[in-house]
Design an enzyme around this catalytic site. Structure first.
Site, PDB file in Angstrom:
ATOM      1  N   ALA A  14      39.829  45.467  42.353  1.00  0.00           N
ATOM      2  CA  ALA A  14      38.841  46.253  43.079  1.00  0.00           C
ATOM      3  C   ALA A  14      38.617  47.532  42.276  1.00  0.00           C
ATOM      4  O   ALA A  14      38.885  48.637  42.739  1.00  0.00           O
ATOM      5  CB  ALA A  14      39.324  46.566  44.487  1.00  0.00           C
ATOM      6  N   VAL A  15      38.146  47.353  41.037  1.00  0.00           N
ATOM      7  CA  VAL A  15      37.970  48.484  40.124  1.00  0.00           C
ATOM      8  C   VAL A  15      36.795  49.348  40.552  1.00  0.00           C
ATOM      9  O   VAL A  15      36.834  50.569  40.455  1.00  0.00           O
ATOM     10  CB  VAL A  15      37.788  47.982  38.673  1.00  0.00           C
ATOM     11  CG1 VAL A  15      37.453  49.130  37.737  1.00  0.00           C
ATOM     12  CG2 VAL A  15      39.058  47.271  38.213  1.00  0.00           C
ATOM     13  N   CYS A  20      26.653  43.550  44.306  1.00  0.00           N
ATOM     14  CA  CYS A  20      26.723  44.969  44.632  1.00  0.00           C
ATOM     15  C   CYS A  20      26.175  45.166  46.038  1.00  0.00           C
ATOM     16  O   CYS A  20      25.231  44.482  46.440  1.00  0.00           O
ATOM     17  CB  CYS A  20      25.897  45.802  43.641  1.00  0.00           C
ATOM     18  SG  CYS A  20      26.493  45.747  41.937  1.00  0.00           S
ATOM     19  N   ILE A  76      30.509  31.862  38.049  1.00  0.00           N
ATOM     20  CA  ILE A  76      30.390  32.631  39.271  1.00  0.00           C
ATOM     21  C   ILE A  76      30.983  34.036  39.088  1.00  0.00           C
ATOM     22  O   ILE A  76      31.841  34.241  38.217  1.00  0.00           O
ATOM     23  CB  ILE A  76      31.137  31.929  40.436  1.00  0.00           C
ATOM     24  CG1 ILE A  76      32.584  31.641  40.027  1.00  0.00           C
ATOM     25  CG2 ILE A  76      30.414  30.680  40.868  1.00  0.00           C
ATOM     26  CD1 ILE A  76      33.477  31.049  41.099  1.00  0.00           C
ATOM     27  N   GLY A  90      34.527  31.740  35.173  1.00  0.00           N
ATOM     28  CA  GLY A  90      35.499  31.692  36.258  1.00  0.00           C
ATOM     29  C   GLY A  90      36.724  30.870  35.930  1.00  0.00           C
ATOM     30  O   GLY A  90      36.662  29.640  35.936  1.00  0.00           O
ATOM     31  N   GLY A 133      37.011  35.758  30.740  1.00  0.00           N
ATOM     32  CA  GLY A 133      37.298  37.070  31.306  1.00  0.00           C
ATOM     33  C   GLY A 133      38.759  37.409  31.392  1.00  0.00           C
ATOM     34  O   GLY A 133      39.337  38.000  30.481  1.00  0.00           O
TER      35      GLY A 133
END
Length: 322
Positions: A71-72, A131, A194, A247, A269
């Site tokens: 949760a950056v 967002c 995703i 993902g 990622g």
């Protein structure tokens, strides 16, 4: 026998299908310490916002079985600093750069796109739709086709015609095909999927949520099957739309699954956090797998799992989903 690993995002040719995933390689300087960034198909930047953002309070990362919660909060220097320092560094080196953007309103997305439209070195723009829309009670744009389409249309209307607009989709929706179709109808040239599904972890020592923000995005190998399912469904419905599969990719075999499901490019990622060479290794492993299965071109494997049972493994048709 060499395999032709070239692929296309709309009209833009990439030397190979492996990209970084937004948020996992900042703007490339860190990875450049380990290898030549030209060896990537493209570098996807962290999501750029109009104003600088400090991000959310700590703790904002937590390991989970086969995954990572974060949760950056889109921490970054803002678009002015990005255009002054980060994008020129990439442009001077000729790195194919897909700039991820994030906003709180449709107008903010459009303003970001307008700033990037005249900037040299932008290969593509990835619109981070995960967002909150501050004009609609904080509902995430990606969760509703109409809201997502409005953002994409606003970005496409101000972006140079030669820069592909890529809609990044979230899996936390009732019908990802409907959202994907709305984005394409609004002008998206490609899709990325995703984004991280929402998750939560509770620390059994402190008896409190492991993240200060309570919930966060789940990444890592735990979400690969979810990504494969989403890519499969969207490619089946929109076979002519290029897809970047993202993902849980840790290996060439993982990337191969996404390609067979319909992705023409693959984002890496979380793997970069423990292996900065992951993109190069995964590209090499994917090429080895394609060669071992008799493919001469990556393009011939894209969406192959959709073909009817009994179809030949190697197909020489002229049409491609790219």
């Amino acid at each position: 026998m060499s395999v032709d690993m070239r692929t296309f995002l709309a009209h833009v040719e990439l030397a190979n299908p492996i990209t970084t995933a937004a948020g996992c390689a900042a703007s490339g300087r860190e990875l450049a310490q380990f290898f030549d960034l030209h060896r990537l198909g493209a570098l996807v930047t962290r999501s750029i916002t109009m104003a600088p953002r400090a991000g959310r309070p700590t703790p904002r990362m937590a390991e989970t079985p086969a995954g990572l919660l974060n949760a950056v909060g889109l921490q970054g220097p803002g678009v002015d600093a990005f255009l002054e320092r980060e994008l020129p560094w990439l442009a001077q080196r000729g790195i194919k750069t897909i700039v991820s953007i994030g906003g709180g309103t449709v107008a903010e997305y459009a303003a970001l796109a307008r700033r990037l439209s005249d900037a040299p070195g932008v290969t593509g723009v990835e619109v981070n739709l995960s967002c909150p829309n501050i004009e609609d009670r904080g509902r995430v744009f990606a969760r509703e086709g109409g809201a997502a389409a409005e953002v994409i249309a606003s970005v496409r209307s101000v972006m140079r015609y030669d820069v592909p607009v890529i809609a990044k989709l979230a899996p936390d929706v009732a019908d990802i095909v409907a959202v994907a179709r709305a984005c394409v109808d609004a002008g998206a040239d490609a899709l990325s999927m995703i984004n991280n599904p929402l998750g939560m972890s509770i620390d059994t020592v402190t008896l409190k949520p492991a993240l200060a923000a309570v919930t966060g995005g789940l990444s890592g190998p735990a979400i690969l099957p979810l990504a494969v399912r989403c890519v499969w469904q969207v490619h089946a419905a929109l076979p002519g739309t290029p897809i970047i599969g993202v993902g849980g990719v840790l290996s060439g075999a993982d990337a191969f699954q996404l390609v067979l499901a319909g992705a023409c490019a693959v984002g890496v990622g979380t793997a970069l956090f423990h292996d900065p060479y992951a993109c190069l290794r995964i590209e090499r492993e994917l090429e080895d797998l394609l060669r071992a299965r008799g493919f001469q071109r990556l393009a011939d494997a894209v969406g192959l799992a959709h073909r009817p049972p009994g179809s030949p493994l190697r197909h020489q048709h002229e049409e491609s989903s790219l």
